[in-house]
Design a protein around this motif. Sequence first.
Motif, short mmCIF file in Angstrom:
data_model
loop_
_atom_site.label_atom_id
_atom_site.label_comp_id
_atom_site.label_asym_id
_atom_site.label_seq_id
_atom_site.Cartn_x
_atom_site.Cartn_y
_atom_site.Cartn_z
N ALA A 226 0.85 -1.21 0.00
CA ALA A 226 0.00 0.00 0.00
C ALA A 226 0.87 1.25 0.00
CB ALA A 226 -0.92 -0.01 1.21
N LEU A 227 1.95 1.21 0.77
CA LEU A 227 2.83 2.39 0.84
C LEU A 227 3.57 2.59 -0.48
CD1 LEU A 227 4.16 1.97 4.48
CD2 LEU A 227 2.56 3.70 3.67
N HIS A 228 3.76 1.50 -1.22
CA HIS A 228 4.40 1.60 -2.53
C HIS A 228 3.42 2.07 -3.60
CE1 HIS A 228 8.55 0.50 -2.91
NE2 HIS A 228 8.42 -0.41 -1.97
N GLY A 229 2.13 2.18 -3.22
CA GLY A 229 1.15 2.71 -4.16
C GLY A 229 0.26 1.65 -4.79
N ASP A 230 0.36 0.42 -4.28
CA ASP A 230 -0.48 -0.65 -4.79
C ASP A 230 -1.66 -0.81 -3.83
OD1 ASP A 230 -1.46 -2.90 -5.98
OD2 ASP A 230 0.12 -4.25 -5.26
N PRO A 231 -2.88 -0.40 -4.21
CA PRO A 231 -4.01 -0.38 -3.27
C PRO A 231 -4.28 -1.75 -2.64
CG PRO A 231 -4.59 0.69 -5.34
CD PRO A 231 -3.27 0.02 -5.55
N GLN A 232 -4.56 -1.77 -1.34
CA GLN A 232 -4.79 -3.01 -0.60
C GLN A 232 -6.05 -2.86 0.24
OE1 GLN A 232 -2.24 -5.69 -0.48
NE2 GLN A 232 -1.55 -4.50 -2.24
N ARG B 15 3.89 7.48 -3.88
CA ARG B 15 2.53 7.15 -4.33
C ARG B 15 1.78 6.39 -3.25
NH1 ARG B 15 5.65 6.99 -8.80
NH2 ARG B 15 4.80 7.90 -10.70
N ARG B 16 2.08 6.67 -2.01
CA ARG B 16 1.53 5.89 -0.89
C ARG B 16 0.01 5.92 -0.85
NH1 ARG B 16 -0.42 9.73 1.74
NH2 ARG B 16 0.55 11.77 1.92
N GLN C 207 -4.69 5.53 3.38
CA GLN C 207 -5.25 4.86 4.56
C GLN C 207 -4.14 4.30 5.47
OE1 GLN C 207 -7.35 1.24 3.78
NE2 GLN C 207 -8.10 1.08 5.88
N VAL C 208 -3.24 3.55 4.90
CA VAL C 208 -2.16 2.95 5.71
C VAL C 208 -1.24 4.04 6.25
CG1 VAL C 208 -0.13 1.45 5.61
CG2 VAL C 208 -2.26 0.72 4.55
N TRP C 209 -0.96 5.04 5.42
CA TRP C 209 -0.08 6.12 5.89
C TRP C 209 -0.74 6.88 7.04
CZ3 TRP C 209 4.57 7.34 6.60
CH2 TRP C 209 4.94 8.65 6.88
N ASP C 210 -2.05 7.13 6.96
CA ASP C 210 -2.73 7.84 8.05
C ASP C 210 -2.65 7.06 9.35
OD1 ASP C 210 -3.32 9.85 6.34
OD2 ASP C 210 -5.45 9.35 6.09
N PHE C 211 -2.62 5.74 9.25
CA PHE C 211 -2.47 4.91 10.46
C PHE C 211 -1.05 5.03 11.03
CE2 PHE C 211 -0.94 0.79 12.05
CZ PHE C 211 -1.74 0.66 13.19
N LEU C 212 -0.07 5.02 10.14
CA LEU C 212 1.33 5.03 10.61
C LEU C 212 1.82 6.42 11.01
CD1 LEU C 212 3.06 2.68 8.02
CD2 LEU C 212 2.77 2.22 10.46
N LYS C 213 1.28 7.45 10.38
CA LYS C 213 1.82 8.80 10.56
C LYS C 213 1.90 9.24 12.03
CE LYS C 213 1.19 13.49 8.94
NZ LYS C 213 0.34 14.45 8.23
N GLY D 115 12.27 3.15 -7.90
CA GLY D 115 12.42 3.60 -6.52
C GLY D 115 13.66 4.47 -6.49
N PHE D 116 14.72 4.00 -5.86
CA PHE D 116 15.96 4.77 -5.93
C PHE D 116 16.75 4.39 -7.17
CE2 PHE D 116 20.20 6.18 -5.06
CZ PHE D 116 19.96 7.45 -4.57
N GLY D 117 16.69 3.11 -7.52
CA GLY D 117 17.37 2.66 -8.75
C GLY D 117 18.87 2.52 -8.56
#
Lengths: 407, 209
Positions: free
Chosen positions: A82-88, A147-148, A151-157, A310-312
């Motif tokens: 989810a944090l990588h931008g893949d909806p879960q 691209r987070r 929802q998950v970010w709001d929980f972790l923030k 990502g960083f590459g």
Amino acid sequence: MHNIDAYRPIVGSDVIDEMFLLAKHLEGRSILNVNSTAVGGGVAEILNRMIPLCRDMGLNAQWEVIQGGEDFYAVTKKFHNALHGDPQTVTARDYEVYEETTEENLSRLNLDADVVFIHDPQPAALVRKRKMLRNSWLWRCHIDLSRRDPQVWDFLKPYVEMYDACVFSAPAFAQTLSIPQVLIAPSIDPLSDKNRELPPEEIETILQRLQIPTDKPLVTQVSRFDRLKDPLGVIQAFQKVKPYVEARLILVGGSADDDPEGARVLEEVREKAHADPDILVLCLPPTSHREINAIQRASTVIFQKSLREGFGLTVSEALWKGKPVIAGAVGGIPLQIAHKYSGILVHSVEGAAYWLKQLLHEPAYAKKLGENGRETVRQNFLITRHLRDYMLLFLSAGRLDETMIRL
Amino acid sequence: MIPRAEKPFHFYTRLSLPLLTGIKVRNLRELAEHIKTAPESVIYQHTHRYLQQHQYLVPEPSNDFAYWVSSVLQDDELGDELRRAVVETIEAHLSRKGDLRQLPEGKEFHFMGTVRFSVPTRYQAYDLAEFADGLRRVSVSSLYLHIFEARLRPPLGLNDFSLWFDSELGEAALAKKVSSLDPYTQTLEGLRARIIGLVEKRLEVLRHA
């Protein structure tokens, strides 16, 4: 494992001496790293290299790993995606599992170090104990949050904001936060199998074993068969310049056996390459570090034509071999390449083709780019710089509001 | 005889850690607006730290900010002068060309700050021989501090080495020679070699005097 002095011939004694200078200022302070796994994955790989080097320099560096059941790791996998931008779909129960596992680890782990350095989201909520311990807490996020999923970010923030500071790998990953955010780029290890110097005979033997002919200059892209790495775009660029140059293209990647989409991309790549004897497609096992090292060292130009990244760090790996690199201007790649100075940044197949032709026709310019690229990596993307930045971070814990810290 | 200083030259080093502000802009107007209000540490990051990161590139990337610092900031605070100069340049361009191209996501300019560290090294010098020895051993971050950053603090425009040569050793001519080296057109390693060369040449003369 190498000791810190083994890096002196590579980065210079002055740089290593400067690191010892910083280490001295950290004498008597304990630093505890916490992550979610001791083996496998990029973070464990970095810590496995970094911790012995820290200790070698006299730092009191410790490493603990949190424990959790399968359900916990299933949840944190969802978090990661989810944090990588893949909806879960993350359920209330998932959050409970995360909290419960955090509680279990809080009762198990001794977090009473001077600096607690937490890696990634899995152990992030351990910071709950911070108020009681009154020590410094730093959160290292190795994930691209650009691209987070909100929802998950709001929980972790709220947890993240309980830290003294957090660390991201690229400016694009920064968030709006109430705590300082530090930029520390990842790094490569110049002494690892993937990057160390190889004698010409070894390179030759490996190329013979892999049946890679060296009668023409090699143009290479090393990356998994993924649309975001644009292997088909690389083929198109190569085919555009083929009428004007003598060269052979090699696309090196994994087997993609466990990745249906990757297998489809590989099939398309093979189909496109099939009719062209100057295009080789090579699938190597994930442990083929020396083989990849040898192929890169035998190459004349290296591509990393990613469409998203990502960083590459593969770019730094290629630059370190002193090769001119043509790369997509995405993710962390522009941090590693100053366009036309230490490599080439492209935005299209046409751009990639134009520069490939230029570099094959202008070996002196290509050589200069390669030299500058290697120097860029030496100065900015080797493990020694990474370790120095970590020491600066530990020294600045609680002082990041100061613009000048006098040691 | 080789002159000996009363006060030694202490080699320090300058290290820094970039801070992310989370502020990103996609066009020139936004860039100018944020430069107007950015704290000094942000201006520092985008001028001097940039220079420190790219100092080894040959040819060096064109870096107008760094040139502004050397030519404009001799008589005022780094932040204010540089800020005004950059904002004026961008606004003049905007009024001429009205260029408000909006860049797509992923191509933004990210504003960053810096926390700087001043770290004493174990090297100090009482005379030119000890100085050359110290300069050989310190990192380029030290050279950067004593040459580039020194010019931005009083006495403005003067590097630390020249100041010490002149005030402590009475070596005014050597001080002038080092001062006249243009640090912006060579790599720090190249600069190190040239300064050591000048010091050694002077030592030769002193030894045979």
